[in-house]
Design an enzyme around this catalytic site. Structure first.
Site, PDB file in Angstrom:
ATOM      1  N   LYS A 119      -0.800  11.091   2.583  1.00  0.00           N
ATOM      2  CA  LYS A 119      -0.228  10.913   1.201  1.00  0.00           C
ATOM      3  C   LYS A 119      -1.492  11.783   0.413  1.00  0.00           C
ATOM      4  O   LYS A 119      -1.032  12.644  -0.332  1.00  0.00           O
ATOM      5  CB  LYS A 119      -0.020   9.708   0.541  1.00  0.00           C
ATOM      6  CG  LYS A 119       1.370   9.026   1.409  1.00  0.00           C
ATOM      7  CD  LYS A 119       1.485   7.492   0.416  1.00  0.00           C
ATOM      8  CE  LYS A 119       0.197   6.527   0.559  1.00  0.00           C
ATOM      9  NZ  LYS A 119      -0.043   6.049   1.742  1.00  0.00           N
ATOM     10  N   ARG A 137       3.392  -0.154  -4.979  1.00  0.00           N
ATOM     11  CA  ARG A 137       3.309  -0.599  -3.509  1.00  0.00           C
ATOM     12  C   ARG A 137       4.109  -1.916  -3.375  1.00  0.00           C
ATOM     13  O   ARG A 137       3.820  -2.443  -2.274  1.00  0.00           O
ATOM     14  CB  ARG A 137       1.907  -0.764  -3.430  1.00  0.00           C
ATOM     15  CG  ARG A 137       1.267  -0.214  -2.140  1.00  0.00           C
ATOM     16  CD  ARG A 137      -0.101  -0.262  -1.886  1.00  0.00           C
ATOM     17  NE  ARG A 137      -0.813   0.157  -0.816  1.00  0.00           N
ATOM     18  CZ  ARG A 137      -1.543   1.183  -0.868  1.00  0.00           C
ATOM     19  NH1 ARG A 137      -1.445   1.960  -1.918  1.00  0.00           N
ATOM     20  NH2 ARG A 137      -2.254   1.482   0.168  1.00  0.00           N
ATOM     21  N   ARG A 197     -10.125   9.167  10.170  1.00  0.00           N
ATOM     22  CA  ARG A 197     -10.491   9.480   8.719  1.00  0.00           C
ATOM     23  C   ARG A 197     -11.813   9.494   8.030  1.00  0.00           C
ATOM     24  O   ARG A 197     -12.629   8.469   8.380  1.00  0.00           O
ATOM     25  CB  ARG A 197      -9.575   8.686   8.097  1.00  0.00           C
ATOM     26  CG  ARG A 197      -9.349   9.073   6.651  1.00  0.00           C
ATOM     27  CD  ARG A 197      -8.213   8.685   5.885  1.00  0.00           C
ATOM     28  NE  ARG A 197      -8.125   7.056   5.652  1.00  0.00           N
ATOM     29  CZ  ARG A 197      -7.150   6.588   4.821  1.00  0.00           C
ATOM     30  NH1 ARG A 197      -6.000   7.190   4.599  1.00  0.00           N
ATOM     31  NH2 ARG A 197      -7.499   5.405   4.666  1.00  0.00           N
ATOM     32  N   ARG A 251     -14.144   4.862   5.740  1.00  0.00           N
ATOM     33  CA  ARG A 251     -13.901   3.870   4.575  1.00  0.00           C
ATOM     34  C   ARG A 251     -14.291   2.621   5.189  1.00  0.00           C
ATOM     35  O   ARG A 251     -13.928   2.130   6.287  1.00  0.00           O
ATOM     36  CB  ARG A 251     -12.461   4.055   3.919  1.00  0.00           C
ATOM     37  CG  ARG A 251     -12.452   4.903   2.832  1.00  0.00           C
ATOM     38  CD  ARG A 251     -11.333   5.234   2.494  1.00  0.00           C
ATOM     39  NE  ARG A 251     -10.021   4.030   2.725  1.00  0.00           N
ATOM     40  CZ  ARG A 251      -8.866   4.401   2.280  1.00  0.00           C
ATOM     41  NH1 ARG A 251      -8.409   5.548   1.896  1.00  0.00           N
ATOM     42  NH2 ARG A 251      -8.017   3.276   2.223  1.00  0.00           N
ATOM     43  N   ARG A 253      -3.191  -3.796   7.066  1.00  0.00           N
ATOM     44  CA  ARG A 253      -2.548  -2.996   6.118  1.00  0.00           C
ATOM     45  C   ARG A 253      -1.108  -2.332   6.602  1.00  0.00           C
ATOM     46  O   ARG A 253      -0.090  -2.259   5.790  1.00  0.00           O
ATOM     47  CB  ARG A 253      -3.447  -1.731   5.964  1.00  0.00           C
ATOM     48  CG  ARG A 253      -4.576  -1.981   4.931  1.00  0.00           C
ATOM     49  CD  ARG A 253      -5.613  -1.088   5.248  1.00  0.00           C
ATOM     50  NE  ARG A 253      -5.639   0.383   4.733  1.00  0.00           N
ATOM     51  CZ  ARG A 253      -6.258   1.212   5.102  1.00  0.00           C
ATOM     52  NH1 ARG A 253      -7.101   1.131   5.983  1.00  0.00           N
ATOM     53  NH2 ARG A 253      -5.996   2.369   4.609  1.00  0.00           N
TER      54      ARG A 253
HETATM   55  P1  ADP Z   1      -3.816   3.818   2.229  1.00  0.00           P
HETATM   56  O1  ADP Z   1      -2.653   4.181   1.617  1.00  0.00           O
HETATM   57  O2  ADP Z   1      -4.493   4.603   3.292  1.00  0.00           O
HETATM   58  O3  ADP Z   1      -3.984   2.340   2.569  1.00  0.00           O
HETATM   59  P2  ADP Z   1      -5.113   3.574  -0.332  1.00  0.00           P
HETATM   60  O4  ADP Z   1      -6.548   4.382  -0.965  1.00  0.00           O
HETATM   61  O5  ADP Z   1      -3.988   3.986  -0.970  1.00  0.00           O
HETATM   62  O6  ADP Z   1      -5.110   3.824   1.098  1.00  0.00           O
HETATM   63  O7  ADP Z   1      -5.347   1.965  -0.576  1.00  0.00           O
HETATM   64  C1  ADP Z   1      -6.538   1.291  -0.122  1.00  0.00           C
HETATM   65  C2  ADP Z   1      -6.420  -0.107  -0.782  1.00  0.00           C
HETATM   66  O8  ADP Z   1      -6.188  -0.300  -2.033  1.00  0.00           O
HETATM   67  C3  ADP Z   1      -4.966  -0.920  -0.101  1.00  0.00           C
HETATM   68  O9  ADP Z   1      -5.102  -1.336   1.155  1.00  0.00           O
HETATM   69  C4  ADP Z   1      -4.912  -2.014  -1.160  1.00  0.00           C
HETATM   70  O10 ADP Z   1      -5.902  -2.894  -0.887  1.00  0.00           O
HETATM   71  C5  ADP Z   1      -5.390  -1.327  -2.418  1.00  0.00           C
HETATM   72  N1  ADP Z   1      -4.576  -0.692  -3.131  1.00  0.00           N
HETATM   73  C6  ADP Z   1      -4.199   0.777  -3.574  1.00  0.00           C
HETATM   74  N2  ADP Z   1      -3.149   0.859  -4.193  1.00  0.00           N
HETATM   75  C7  ADP Z   1      -2.513  -0.392  -4.612  1.00  0.00           C
HETATM   76  C8  ADP Z   1      -1.559  -0.834  -5.293  1.00  0.00           C
HETATM   77  N3  ADP Z   1      -0.708  -0.066  -5.797  1.00  0.00           N
HETATM   78  N4  ADP Z   1      -1.185  -2.240  -5.213  1.00  0.00           N
HETATM   79  C9  ADP Z   1      -2.006  -3.190  -4.628  1.00  0.00           C
HETATM   80  N5  ADP Z   1      -3.433  -2.590  -3.822  1.00  0.00           N
HETATM   81  C10 ADP Z   1      -3.433  -1.314  -3.844  1.00  0.00           C
END
Ligand code: ADP
Ligand code: ZN
Length: 212
Positions: A13, A88, A123, A156, A167
């Site tokens: 994404k 999310r 990654r 990360r 996740r």
């Molecule tokens: P990925 O999509 O690869 O899991 P992101 O960088 O989008 O990585 O998100 C990493 C973490 O940040 C998620 O696992 C969550 O803990 C938190 N996070 C990100 N966006 C949200 C959201 N919209 N609501 C709740 N937690 C979020």
């Protein structure tokens, strides 16, 4: 264009958002990047979010909804934006609708669970500016340094195997139902992630009705 990118962790994404952002001349708003920046800077939000992120859990809705609303209220978002990683949960999607923001399209980038595990293990991201890379699929042209800013490339904290598995579980349980929410509104389009980055980019453009 007001666009939401949906998809499991590691679907690509962030990378596709970056490409679309340049193509369409609009900013990407990534809650993941915002939260990691807050953690790095040691803000109150960062301190609250850190434990959830490292465990592969979602950060509570009210925290995330707050930062997204604030960002969307800024002037540059009037011409459009790409939301990466938000909403999310169904509650977040409902909060976005309630705030009066009209979304044009929701793109779901689909990738199998097996592919996700392989992708996340390779990654990397720039420690300084957050630009995403992958050792196989999207290596930096500057070797082990960021090709944008020269920063150090790191893995990360939440890309370890146990956290990744959680996740993926959280994605299926809490995020996937959003697809139905936007499908009912007639906004959902689907693209299938491919092995090659350029092929995924083409699928994404096709799904959105853009020129490749
Ligand atoms: P990925 O999509 O690869 O899991 P992101 O960088 O989008 O990585 O998100 C990493 C973490 O940040 C998620 O696992 C969550 O803990 C938190 N996070 C990100 N966006 C949200 C959201 N919209 N609501 C709740 N937690 C979020
Ligand atoms: Zn960088």
């Amino acid at each position: 264009m007001k666009l939401i990118l949906l998809g499991p962790p590691g679907a690509g994404k962030g990378t596709q958002a970056e490409i679309l952002s340049q193509k369409l001349g609009i900013d990407t708003i990534s809650t993941g990047v915002m939260l990691r920046t807050a953690i790095r800077e040691g803000t109150e939000l960062g301190l609250k979010a850190q434990g959830y992120i490292n465990a592969g859990e979602l950060v509570p809705d009210e925290l995330v909804v707050g930062i997204v609303k604030e960002r969307l209220s800024q002037d540059d978002c009037k011409k459009g934006f790409i939301l990466d990683g938000f909403p999310r949960t169904t509650a977040q999607a409902e909060a976005l609708t309630a705030s009066g923001v009209e979304i044009d399209k929701v793109l779901s980038l689909e990738v199998s669970d097996e592919a996700i595990i392989e992708r996340l293990s390779g990654r990397r991201e720039c420690k300084a500016c957050g630009t995403p890379y992958h050792v196989v699929y999207k290596p930096s042209s500057a070797g082990d340094k960021c090709s944008v800013c020269g920063g150090e490339l790191i893995q990360r904290a939440d890309d370890n195997e146990a956290t990744v598995k959680n996740r993926i579980h959280v994605y299926h349980e809490q995020t996937e139902p959003i697809k139905e929410y936007y499908k009912e509104k007639g906004k959902l389009v689907i693209a299938y992630g491919q092995e090659e980055l350029a092929d995924t980019t083409r699928e994404v453009a096709k799904a959105l009705g853009l020129e490749a």
